[in-house]
Scaffold this motif. Structure first.
Motif, PDB file in Angstrom:
ATOM      1  N   ALA A  15       0.822  -1.205   0.000  1.00  0.00           N
ATOM      2  CA  ALA A  15       0.000   0.000   0.000  1.00  0.00           C
ATOM      3  C   ALA A  15       0.857   1.255   0.000  1.00  0.00           C
ATOM      4  CB  ALA A  15      -0.932   0.002   1.214  1.00  0.00           C
ATOM      5  N   GLU A  16       1.928   1.262   0.813  1.00  0.00           N
ATOM      6  CA  GLU A  16       2.787   2.437   0.896  1.00  0.00           C
ATOM      7  C   GLU A  16       3.595   2.610  -0.390  1.00  0.00           C
ATOM      8  OE1 GLU A  16       2.662   4.732   3.018  1.00  0.00           O
ATOM      9  OE2 GLU A  16       1.267   3.709   4.365  1.00  0.00           O
ATOM     10  N   ARG A  44       1.378  -4.291 -10.778  1.00  0.00           N
ATOM     11  CA  ARG A  44       0.291  -5.177 -10.355  1.00  0.00           C
ATOM     12  C   ARG A  44      -0.371  -4.688  -9.073  1.00  0.00           C
ATOM     13  NH1 ARG A  44       2.303 -10.844  -9.171  1.00  0.00           N
ATOM     14  NH2 ARG A  44       2.371 -10.155  -7.017  1.00  0.00           N
ATOM     15  N   TRP A  45       0.468  -4.268  -8.101  1.00  0.00           N
ATOM     16  CA  TRP A  45      -0.098  -3.768  -6.837  1.00  0.00           C
ATOM     17  C   TRP A  45      -0.962  -2.536  -7.071  1.00  0.00           C
ATOM     18  CZ3 TRP A  45       5.229  -3.835  -3.885  1.00  0.00           C
ATOM     19  CH2 TRP A  45       5.623  -5.176  -3.710  1.00  0.00           C
ATOM     20  N   ARG A  46      -0.498  -1.681  -7.976  1.00  0.00           N
ATOM     21  CA  ARG A  46      -1.271  -0.473  -8.253  1.00  0.00           C
ATOM     22  C   ARG A  46      -2.610  -0.818  -8.898  1.00  0.00           C
ATOM     23  NH1 ARG A  46       0.943   4.270 -12.161  1.00  0.00           N
ATOM     24  NH2 ARG A  46       0.632   2.613 -13.688  1.00  0.00           N
ATOM     25  N   ALA A  47      -2.584  -1.768  -9.835  1.00  0.00           N
ATOM     26  CA  ALA A  47      -3.831  -2.181 -10.489  1.00  0.00           C
ATOM     27  C   ALA A  47      -4.797  -2.803  -9.489  1.00  0.00           C
ATOM     28  CB  ALA A  47      -3.513  -3.170 -11.607  1.00  0.00           C
ATOM     29  N   GLN A  49      -4.929  -2.246  -6.263  1.00  0.00           N
ATOM     30  CA  GLN A  49      -5.452  -1.225  -5.356  1.00  0.00           C
ATOM     31  C   GLN A  49      -6.513  -0.371  -6.042  1.00  0.00           C
ATOM     32  OE1 GLN A  49      -3.444   2.550  -3.422  1.00  0.00           O
ATOM     33  NE2 GLN A  49      -2.793   0.713  -2.326  1.00  0.00           N
ATOM     34  N   GLN A  50      -6.277  -0.042  -7.320  1.00  0.00           N
ATOM     35  CA  GLN A  50      -7.261   0.749  -8.059  1.00  0.00           C
ATOM     36  C   GLN A  50      -8.579  -0.002  -8.194  1.00  0.00           C
ATOM     37  OE1 GLN A  50      -5.112   1.550 -11.694  1.00  0.00           O
ATOM     38  NE2 GLN A  50      -4.273   3.478 -10.909  1.00  0.00           N
TER      39      GLN A  50
END
Length: 385
Positions: A15-16, A44-47, A49-50
């Motif tokens: 998240a950070e 991938r983490w950004r996708a 989270q979105q």
């Protein structure tokens, strides 16, 4: 033959990391490089989270928002640089006229000449006459050194004093003495951040068993994952206290586990321990040192140590020197970051501290105990040797 273990990441780290991409308006590849992770993971983490947040923004509006944020950040940085010039001017006024001329010359593409001459109490005609004279070899070298010093100081987030800056200059190939670097920094008004406050975080009034001081201040460790040291500290925000728990590997002084939250609880300490265990996967026999606070003496925390074969060690009552390495890290964190700016929200402080630990401290900041190498660099060099 050793098998390379795939590094794992906690949800808080993910998240950070994503928030760092969003708030800094830097390319994902740059942020991933700074954090020492693969680009595709951060994408991938950004996708994810979105999708979880149900973002309905179009790609075009997101780009516009990032561009506006970047513009505002640039404007804010420019204003800060202007304030910094006039703050430094007071120190330069105490030096010779030639030093004032050099400062003006260094900033002649950013500020009007006459404005700087007025601020530093010199005549514009005198400055132009000085600039037209041939420069001596000594003066040229001084100018080059001062410019390099300012770059290193800025890249260190204004945290380096003369010993670290001298070391960086030598690595760059400059032939200069440490005393001269200190003198140039003093004349140029270039100083490392300083500061102070104290608040007790150790809750030693409890009925849990207390472990012996197995470490006994043996802070020099021969290999990674032999000794970890942990502690908790606090950061003030306008929303209230934000508490930080960390675990350092004493071999490289690297922060291998951390966690932040609004309450000083045993769960916070356990979250930092979990991150360290997931990232490092240590063998049984590792010594885990801490103070004798309730967060570390608690049954659940001690059970985790036993589960992984870690040996508990605790400082003597009221003796902060028994855990000096972590105390030193907290002092550095507060001096170089926390006490330099007020935080409106806990989230703001959390993001700032995350970037300091994962990008700057672990991967960039020179550590005198490590021969002026950053913790990650120190571990990498040892692995190759």
């Amino acid at each position: 033959m050793t098998t390379k273990t795939r590094r794992q990441y906690t949800d808080e780290f993910k998240a950070e990391a994503v928030r760092l991409v969003r708030d800094s308006a830097r390319p994902v590849t740059h942020v991933a490089r700074d954090l020492g992770i693969a680009d595709h993971l951060l994408y991938r983490w950004r996708a994810e989270q979105q999708q979880a947040e149900g973002q309905g923004q179009t790609r075009q509006s997101a780009r516009a928002e990032q561009a506006e944020l970047a513009r505002l950040r640039r404007e804010n940085a420019t204003l800060k640089q202007e304030r910094d010039f006039f703050k430094r001017g007071g120190g330069v006024l105490r030096e010779g006229v030639a030093m004032r001329y050099r400062v003006i010359q260094e900033h002649d593409r950013r500020y009007p000449i006459r404005v700087m001459c007025r601020a530093l109490a010199v005549a514009a005609a005198g400055y132009y006459a000085w600039r037209s004279r041939p420069e001596s070899a000594r003066s040229s070298q001084t100018r080059t050194l001062l410019s390099a010093i300012r770059v290193i100081h800025r890249e260190s987030r204004e945290t380096y004093g003369s010993p670290r800056i001298w070391n960086a200059l030598v690595k760059q190939g400059h032939r200069v003495g440490e005393h001269r670097v200190a003198r140039l920094m003093r004349h140029g008004g270039i100083r490392a951040k300083t500061v102070t406050k104290w608040r007790a975080t150790t809750q030693s009034q409890h009925r849990f068993p207390v472990a012996a001081n197995t470490l006994d201040r043996a802070f020099t460790v021969a290999a990674p994952n032999r000794v970890w040291a942990g502690d908790l500290t606090y950061v003030w925000t306008m929303e209230g206290w934000l508490y930080l728990a960390v675990l350092l590997d004493l071999y490289s002084r690297r922060v291998v586990g951390w966690a932040m939250g609004p309450r000083l609880t045993g769960e916070l300490a356990e979250q930092a321990l979990t991150m360290a265990l997931v990232n490092r996967i240590p063998r049984a026999g590792l010594v885990h040192h801490s103070d004798r606070g309730s967060q570390y003496a608690a049954t659940s925390y001690q059970q985790r140590l036993t589960e992984y074969g870690l040996i508990p060690s605790m400082s003597r009552k009221g003796n902060c020197w028994d855990n000096a390495c972590v105390e030193s890290f907290f002092g550095t964190l507060k001096r170089e970051l926390v006490h330099q700016r007020p935080y409106v929200t806990r989230d703001e402080a959390k993001q700032d501290i995350f970037e300091y630990i994962e990008v700057f401290y672990n991967r960039q900041r020179q550590h005198s105990t490590l021969g002026y190498h950053a913790p990650v660099e120190f571990e990498a060099r040892a692995a190759v040797a």
